[in-house]
Design an enzyme around this catalytic site. Structure first.
Site: not given
Ligand code: FAD
Ligand code: NAP
Ligand code: SF4
Length: 663
Positions: A167, A176, A253, A648-649
């Site tokens: 800032y 710089r 930044h 997202d979470a």
């Molecule tokens: P889920 O986490 O999918 O939980 C659903 C739960 O329901 C599961 O434990 C499943 O076993 C259970 N379930 C399903 N059916 C039944 C049933 N009939 N009876 C009992 N239990 C059942 N989000 C972010 O915001 N920031 C991030 O950086 C981020 N990074 C991510 C990285 C990865 C690799 C992944 C995979 C996801 C990431 N996300 C991130 C996405 C985030 O984790 C999800 O959006 C969030 O956890 C979704 O929460 P949920 O509770 O809706 O569902």
């Molecule tokens: P996403 O962000 O919706 O991306 C899905 C990808 O799949 C896109 O690149 C899309 O691109 C492709 N796609 C969609 N339909 C398809 C199809 N039928 N065939 C082939 N490609 C297809 O979903 P995501 O990466 O699974 O993440 C899920 C959620 O988790 C996101 O909403 C995100 O916010 C959250 N998340 C957040 C972070 C974080 O760091 N903040 C990290 C991980 C996950 P094209 O359609 O162009 O091919």
């Protein structure tokens, strides 16, 4: 005895005697940018009640030119004092102390009226600043002093003068950005004249009973910033001019190095604060990626600083300090350094909140009270949406049974925590584990709920939090053994080959690439390895990438648009350094032993691969919703089970809490 004896030992800062060594560091939330500061008052009062000894507000500029954004309101008129007094009175009534942060943004202001020592545009701002005249610089000093006087009238215990992060004051200090040849530029004495004069004149005008904190850049992370000797000399000059305490600022930044993102290990920068130990006599505050009482205690116990600053951890949990003091650290809702609901929101013109704590900055709006008629409620799915809903419902007195098909809680967080940097997600699961016990939720692990069992269970309402199912990839050869979903890869079921094609480039596609390249890398947890990887103080390390990765998406244009505003560049930098190929605008044709066949610009192409990982988004796992509704049961879907797109979470947790607050 406290488990954190150093953290909870008293310290004198200026005329204040503080009960502990915790500073809630300055963090702009957007609550500052309205004339009525009642929401800001509620936000800070809650954190003062939570045991934080000293707090600093978000940024207030001392004049119009110094605003951070078009929407920001400078604190430069006496008719604003009553609104600020509501903040200080609320904090003092709760037993806290609070300083007002003064920032002049200089060339970082997101508006057209910006000024700077020299007319040099910053790489992160489209506006070019106008060079300040000598008279304007003198007037700016007076503006800082005037805002300090207004702060004092409003009851603040002092001010923080922002002299870091790139800032205005930093812009004067560094060659710089300072090309002047008058008394404000050239030699070091001239370049530090502005910050030193602000401190000196504020002290002269405000007297001894007013804390003057100076935020000093202990590490700039840009070319042509101050030298190490100059940083020490500036600290000494600011002390001599009347500062009571030095807070640490890390990096401008515009620096190409992450300073607070998940890629940064805990306490990664405290060594730079520690370099000032012995050089000044006033207390030193360490900052950045200190998010647990253990980390804070270790910094103090090692003598690296006299206090610790934590900003985002107080968004995540207002009662951080009280819980730590009482030995209940396992109850702390820990900041996971995602920036998603705080900085990313603020930098897109919204009021900040917190991914793990949706009440943050909504203290006057999002509240819950004991249920008038407690009910028997089933929550299906122990992902973060279900966990947030179940614990809040039970806290309100409902009789809650949480069904989880897997043998542990967490849902997708159990996959996310495998990604380098996202090990912090473990803290959220630890927090919810404690909360489940405290609130009396009945947890049934390994128990997939179905419509029949829910009806038989006598539930009056069902919260469906069953998450998502990964989208299937429907092309010829999709059942080839080299093809795996991201869940198989991240859970260790699929062992990837050397050449990997990633189908889909959303957040998960990027995370999968990072996982393949960096899983287990020390740079995400060890400060020394982090500095080596990012070339801080030495040349960045170049290692042969573990995998040759090609990322693909169908839409044209650059990848990663959905990544976080303040963290996406870190992800992109990791992948670029490791030579990840990114192909946009592709059409998928088929998979065979040679790899993935695509079409690009109308021409066929082979992406040779040993593994193909599908990250093609998700669909809602919501079949139970229709079944239950057909049976006449009251059912509410949240998180992925309500809508998989844009999930997202942050949304998952917020929906869980918001629903539970009103059921
Ligand atoms: P889920 O986490 O999918 O939980 C659903 C739960 O329901 C599961 O434990 C499943 O076993 C259970 N379930 C399903 N059916 C039944 C049933 N009939 N009876 C009992 N239990 C059942 N989000 C972010 O915001 N920031 C991030 O950086 C981020 N990074 C991510 C990285 C990865 C690799 C992944 C995979 C996801 C990431 N996300 C991130 C996405 C985030 O984790 C999800 O959006 C969030 O956890 C979704 O929460 P949920 O509770 O809706 O569902
Ligand atoms: P996403 O962000 O919706 O991306 C899905 C990808 O799949 C896109 O690149 C899309 O691109 C492709 N796609 C969609 N339909 C398809 C199809 N039928 N065939 C082939 N490609 C297809 O979903 P995501 O990466 O699974 O993440 C899920 C959620 O988790 C996101 O909403 C995100 O916010 C959250 N998340 C957040 C972070 C974080 O760091 N903040 C990290 C991980 C996950 P094209 O359609 O162009 O091919
Ligand atoms: Fe921390 Fe993320 Fe909450 Fe910001 S949104 S305070 S980074 S947990």
């Amino acid at each position: 005895m406290s488990p954190y004896p150093h953290l909870f030992s008293p310290i004198a800062v200026g005329h204040l005697e503080l009960a502990n060594r915790i500073l809630m560091g300055p963090m702009h939330t957007g609550l500052e940018d309205t004339p009525d500061l009642d929401r800001l008052a509620a936000y800070f009062a809650e954190r003062a009640r939570g045991g934080c000894a000293l707090m600093v507000t978000g940024a207030f500029s001392p004049n119009h030119a110094g605003r951070l954004s078009e929407a920001a309101v400078p604190f430069d008129r006496s008719d604003q004092v009553p609104a600020h007094r509501r903040v200080t009175e609320a904090v003092h009534a709760a037993g806290g102390r609070i300083l007002l942060q003064m920032i002049h943004a200089g060339r970082y202001g997101y508006h057209a009226d910006i000024v700077a020592p020299s007319p040099l545009a910053s790489p992160i701002n489209k506006h070019t600043p106008r060079e300040m005249t000598d008279e304007e610089i003198e007037a700016t000093i007076e503006d800082f002093v005037r805002t300090s006087e207004l702060a004092s009238d409003a009851g603040y215990d002092g001010v923080e003068v922002m002299g870091s992060e790139g800032y205005l004051l930093t812009q004067f200090i560094a060659t710089r950005t300072n090309r002047r040849d008058d008394r404000w530029g050239g030699g070091f004495e001239n370049r530090i004249r502005l910050p030193v004069e602000i401190v000196r004149r504020t002290r002269d005008r405000l007297g001894p009973d007013f804390v003057l904190m100076f935020r000093l850049s202990v590490l700039d992370l840009v070319d042509n910033g101050p030298t190490d000797d100059e940083i020490v000399a500036l600290a000494q000059a600011v002390e001599a001019a009347g500062a009571d305490v030095l807070n640490s600022g890390i990096g401008w930044h515009e620096a190409p190095v992450p300073t607070i993102a998940q890629a940064v290990p805990r306490a990664a920068f405290v060594d730079f604060t520690a370099r000032l130990k012995g050089a000044v006599g006033i207390p030193l505050i360490a900052s950045n990626r200190i998010n647990t009482p253990e980390t804070a205690e270790a910094v103090l116990a090692a003598g690296q600083a006299d206090m610790v600053s934590m900003a985002r951890p107080f968004l995540a949990d207002a009662a951080f300090a009280a819980k730590a003091a009482a030995g209940r650290a396992d109850e702390i809702n820990t900041c996971i350094a995602c920036n998603q609901a705080c900085l990313d929101r603020y930098f897109t013109g919204q009021v900040a909140s917190c991914l793990v704590n949706p009440r943050a900055c909504r203290e006057t709006e999002l509240n819950w009270y004991p249920a008038e008629t407690p009910r028997r409620i089933a929550v299906v799915g122990a992902g973060v949406a279900g966990l947030a809903a179940a614990t809040t419902l039970a806290e309100r007195g409902h009789d809650v049974v949480l069904f989880e098909a897997a043998d542990r809680i967490g849902g997708q967080f159990n996959l996310a925590r495998q990604i380098p940097g996202k090990q912090e997600f473990d803290e959220t699961l630890r927090y919810f584990t404690t909360r489940l016990g405290e609130t009396g939720v009945t947890l049934r692990l390994g128990h997939p709920a179905d419509a029949a069992s829910l009806v038989a269970g006598g539930f009056e309402a069902v919260v469906l939090a069953a998450g998502i199912v990964p989208r299937r990839f429907e092309i010829e050869g999709a059942d080839h053994p080299m093809v795996a979903g991201y869940t198989e890869l991240l859970s260790g079921v699929h062992q990837p080959g050397r050449r990997v094609a990633i189908v889909g480039a959303g957040g998960i596609g990027f995370d999968v690439a990072l996982f393949l390249l960096e899983v287990g890398a020390a740079s995400f947890t060890d400060p020394v390895a982090f500095r080596r990887a990012w070339g801080i103080g030495e040349t960045a390390e170049e290692a042969e990438p573990r995998h040759q990765i090609t990322m693909l998406q169908r839409r044209p244009g650059p990848m990663g648009r959905s990544l976080g505003k303040t963290t996406g560049w870190v992800h992109r930098a990791h992948l670029k350094r490791q030579g990840v190929r990114q192909l946009s605008g592709v059409r998928y044709r088929k998979i065979d032993d040679a790899g993935l066949h695509i079409e690009r610009d109308g021409a066929p192409e082979l992406v040779a691969a040993d593994s193909i990982v599908i990250c093609a988004g998700q669909e809602a796992n919501d079949s139970l919703r229709r079944e239950l509704a057909a049976l006449g049961l009251e059912v509410h879907a949240i998180g992925g089970a309500r809508e998989a797109g844009e999930l997202d979470a942050e949304r998952a947790i917020r929906e869980g809490v918001e629903l539970a607050a009103r059921l």
